[in-house]
Write a protein that holds these residues in place. Structure first.
Motif, PDB file in Angstrom:
ATOM      1  N   MET A   1       1.505   1.228  10.413  1.00 39.57           N
ATOM      2  CA  MET A   1       2.585   1.504   9.488  1.00 39.57           C
ATOM      3  C   MET A   1       3.053   0.206   8.854  1.00 39.57           C
ATOM      4  N   ARG A   2       3.581   0.313   7.679  1.00 36.25           N
ATOM      5  CA  ARG A   2       4.124  -0.855   7.001  1.00 36.25           C
ATOM      6  C   ARG A   2       5.279  -1.400   7.817  1.00 36.25           C
ATOM      7  N   PRO A   3       5.308  -2.701   8.086  1.00 37.73           N
ATOM      8  CA  PRO A   3       6.341  -3.248   8.949  1.00 37.73           C
ATOM      9  C   PRO A   3       7.741  -3.168   8.357  1.00 37.73           C
ATOM     10  N   PHE A   4       7.862  -3.086   7.058  1.00 37.46           N
ATOM     11  CA  PHE A   4       9.179  -3.119   6.448  1.00 37.46           C
ATOM     12  C   PHE A   4       9.780  -1.733   6.284  1.00 37.46           C
ATOM     13  N   PHE A   5       9.044  -0.689   6.622  1.00 37.35           N
ATOM     14  CA  PHE A   5       9.590   0.661   6.512  1.00 37.35           C
ATOM     15  C   PHE A   5      10.009   1.140   7.888  1.00 37.35           C
ATOM     16  N   ARG A  74       2.809  -5.153  -2.877  1.00 35.62           N
ATOM     17  CA  ARG A  74       2.005  -6.127  -2.106  1.00 35.62           C
ATOM     18  C   ARG A  74       1.183  -5.427  -1.040  1.00 35.62           C
ATOM     19  N   TRP A  75       1.777  -4.441  -0.383  1.00 39.95           N
ATOM     20  CA  TRP A  75       1.062  -3.693   0.657  1.00 39.95           C
ATOM     21  C   TRP A  75      -0.164  -2.991   0.060  1.00 39.95           C
ATOM     22  N   VAL A  76       0.011  -2.381  -1.091  1.00 40.50           N
ATOM     23  CA  VAL A  76      -1.105  -1.717  -1.774  1.00 40.50           C
ATOM     24  C   VAL A  76      -2.156  -2.753  -2.187  1.00 40.50           C
ATOM     25  N   ALA A  77      -1.711  -3.913  -2.674  1.00 36.49           N
ATOM     26  CA  ALA A  77      -2.645  -4.965  -3.094  1.00 36.49           C
ATOM     27  C   ALA A  77      -3.450  -5.505  -1.917  1.00 36.49           C
ATOM     28  N   VAL A  78      -2.826  -5.655  -0.760  1.00 39.56           N
ATOM     29  CA  VAL A  78      -3.557  -6.131   0.423  1.00 39.56           C
ATOM     30  C   VAL A  78      -4.598  -5.095   0.842  1.00 39.56           C
ATOM     31  N   GLY A  79      -4.229  -3.826   0.822  1.00 36.31           N
ATOM     32  CA  GLY A  79      -5.201  -2.772   1.141  1.00 36.31           C
ATOM     33  C   GLY A  79      -6.367  -2.769   0.167  1.00 36.31           C
ATOM     34  N   ASN A  80      -6.082  -2.942  -1.130  1.00 36.30           N
ATOM     35  CA  ASN A  80      -7.144  -3.014  -2.134  1.00 36.30           C
ATOM     36  C   ASN A  80      -8.040  -4.226  -1.902  1.00 36.30           C
ATOM     37  N   CYS A  81      -7.429  -5.350  -1.536  1.00 34.71           N
ATOM     38  CA  CYS A  81      -8.194  -6.569  -1.269  1.00 34.71           C
ATOM     39  C   CYS A  81      -9.128  -6.373  -0.072  1.00 34.71           C
ATOM     40  N   LEU A  82      -8.625  -5.757   0.985  1.00 38.37           N
ATOM     41  CA  LEU A  82      -9.473  -5.494   2.150  1.00 38.37           C
ATOM     42  C   LEU A  82     -10.639  -4.579   1.779  1.00 38.37           C
ATOM     43  N   HIS A  83     -10.348  -3.540   1.001  1.00 31.97           N
ATOM     44  CA  HIS A  83     -11.402  -2.615   0.582  1.00 31.97           C
ATOM     45  C   HIS A  83     -12.465  -3.343  -0.240  1.00 31.97           C
ATOM     46  N   LYS A  84     -12.038  -4.102  -1.243  1.00 34.24           N
ATOM     47  CA  LYS A  84     -12.993  -4.794  -2.114  1.00 34.24           C
ATOM     48  C   LYS A  84     -13.774  -5.862  -1.362  1.00 34.24           C
ATOM     49  N   CYS A 132       0.875   5.489   2.423  1.00 37.23           N
ATOM     50  CA  CYS A 132       0.881   4.616   1.245  1.00 37.23           C
ATOM     51  C   CYS A 132      -0.539   4.295   0.767  1.00 37.23           C
ATOM     52  N   CYS A 133      -1.548   4.434   1.637  1.00 37.28           N
ATOM     53  CA  CYS A 133      -2.923   4.101   1.229  1.00 37.28           C
ATOM     54  C   CYS A 133      -3.468   5.097   0.207  1.00 37.28           C
ATOM     55  N   LYS A 134      -2.816   6.215   0.052  1.00 33.80           N
ATOM     56  CA  LYS A 134      -3.236   7.204  -0.943  1.00 33.80           C
ATOM     57  C   LYS A 134      -2.701   6.884  -2.338  1.00 33.80           C
ATOM     58  N   TYR A 135      -1.933   5.812  -2.458  1.00 34.68           N
ATOM     59  CA  TYR A 135      -1.283   5.470  -3.723  1.00 34.68           C
ATOM     60  C   TYR A 135      -1.783   4.138  -4.255  1.00 34.68           C
ATOM     61  N   GLN A 136      -1.743   4.033  -5.585  1.00 36.15           N
ATOM     62  CA  GLN A 136      -2.044   2.791  -6.296  1.00 36.15           C
ATOM     63  C   GLN A 136      -0.883   2.509  -7.242  1.00 36.15           C
ATOM     64  N   VAL A 137      -0.701   1.242  -7.575  1.00 36.20           N
ATOM     65  CA  VAL A 137       0.329   0.882  -8.538  1.00 36.20           C
ATOM     66  C   VAL A 137      -0.190   1.230  -9.930  1.00 36.20           C
ATOM     67  N   GLU A 138       0.605   1.952 -10.695  1.00 37.29           N
ATOM     68  CA  GLU A 138       0.206   2.385 -12.044  1.00 37.29           C
ATOM     69  C   GLU A 138       0.639   1.344 -13.066  1.00 37.29           C
ATOM     70  N   TYR A 139      -0.318   0.906 -13.894  1.00 41.35           N
ATOM     71  CA  TYR A 139      -0.032  -0.063 -14.950  1.00 41.35           C
ATOM     72  C   TYR A 139      -0.311   0.500 -16.344  1.00 41.35           C
ATOM     73  N   ASP A 140      -0.955   1.650 -16.438  1.00 38.13           N
ATOM     74  CA  ASP A 140      -1.337   2.239 -17.716  1.00 38.13           C
ATOM     75  C   ASP A 140      -0.093   2.655 -18.500  1.00 38.13           C
ATOM     76  N   SER A 141       0.131   2.020 -19.644  1.00 39.59           N
ATOM     77  CA  SER A 141       1.348   2.273 -20.424  1.00 39.59           C
ATOM     78  C   SER A 141       1.406   3.703 -20.963  1.00 39.59           C
ATOM     79  N   GLN A 142       0.269   4.317 -21.251  1.00 40.42           N
ATOM     80  CA  GLN A 142       0.289   5.697 -21.726  1.00 40.42           C
ATOM     81  C   GLN A 142       0.795   6.647 -20.645  1.00 40.42           C
ATOM     82  N   LYS A 143       0.334   6.452 -19.425  1.00 38.98           N
ATOM     83  CA  LYS A 143       0.801   7.298 -18.326  1.00 38.98           C
ATOM     84  C   LYS A 143       2.252   6.992 -17.979  1.00 38.98           C
ATOM     85  N   LEU A 144       2.619   5.726 -18.049  1.00 38.30           N
ATOM     86  CA  LEU A 144       4.011   5.352 -17.758  1.00 38.30           C
ATOM     87  C   LEU A 144       4.973   5.926 -18.795  1.00 38.30           C
ATOM     88  N   SER A 145       4.515   6.082 -20.027  1.00 37.10           N
ATOM     89  CA  SER A 145       5.392   6.614 -21.074  1.00 37.10           C
ATOM     90  C   SER A 145       5.738   8.084 -20.834  1.00 37.10           C
TER      91      SER A 145
END
Length: 193
Positions: A1-5, A74-84, A132-145
């Motif tokens: 589990m995420r330590p901060f939650f 950051r938690w999502v980014a670390v998981g992505n880094c481990l995967h890659k 949280c591993c089922k989620y990614q940070v969304e950056y796509d401006s069309q979807k964010l709109s």
């Protein structure tokens, strides 16, 4: 589990599912963790709301509190880094013997295989059962709109989008296991001779 939650049973909920507005997501698709400070337990309340939204499997989760949003990103980014890293190191392990001479390939392939296996194991232990591993940070401006970000007080919310991660888990586990098999074979050959 995420330590901060922390899973705490704290009072009322301040985050609310989003109502349907002009072209905006349906109620079951988006949840907003609002940054409203009421009392000294506000941070724990934000963490609790985010944990509940993750477990409820909303398609989009908007995190307005900066600290929780940054920690989650950051938690999502670390998981992505481990995967890659698991995938790329495993691929390097498996492809090195095809590109380098046999005498030198083991000096690259064996450490790369060990790194791939270590990253896949760490991902499996620390991230696999975390919602949280089922989620990614969304950056796509069309979807964010399409999200009701105009209702927020924060100018930089973190938006999580739920994605199916079954294929990526299979990919890095398969490559890591293939790298393990290759490394075991090479180590056996080195010590058997």
């Amino acid at each position: 589990m995420r330590p901060f939650f922390k899973m705490a049973s704290l009072g009322r909920r301040r985050g609310v599912p989003v109502n349907r507005e002009r072209g905006v997501m349906a109620t079951t698709e988006c949840y907003i963790v609002h940054e409203i400070y009421n009392g000294e337990n506000a941070q724990e309340q934000f963490e609790y709301e985010l944990e509940q939204a993750l477990e409820a499997q909303y398609r989009y989760i908007v995190i307005e509190p900066t600290r929780i949003g940054d920690e989650t990103a950051r938690w999502v980014a670390v998981g992505n880094c481990l995967h890659k890293t698991a995938v790329l190191a495993g691929a390097a392990c498996l492809l090195t013997p095809l590109t380098l001479p046999t005498d030198y390939s083991r000096y690259v392939a064996l450490p790369a295989g060990a790194l791939s296996l270590a990253c896949a194991a760490l991902y499996g232990i620390s991230w696999q059962f975390d919602p949280c591993c089922k989620y990614q940070v969304e950056y796509d401006s069309q979807k964010l709109s399409q999200l009701p970000l105009h209702t927020l007080t924060s100018s930089t919310p973190v938006v999580l989008v739920r994605r199916d991660d079954v294929h990526r888990k299979r990919l890095h586990n398969t490559i890591a296991l293939a790298a393990l098999a290759y490394c075991a074979k090479k180590i056996y050959e080195l010590y058997a001779v």
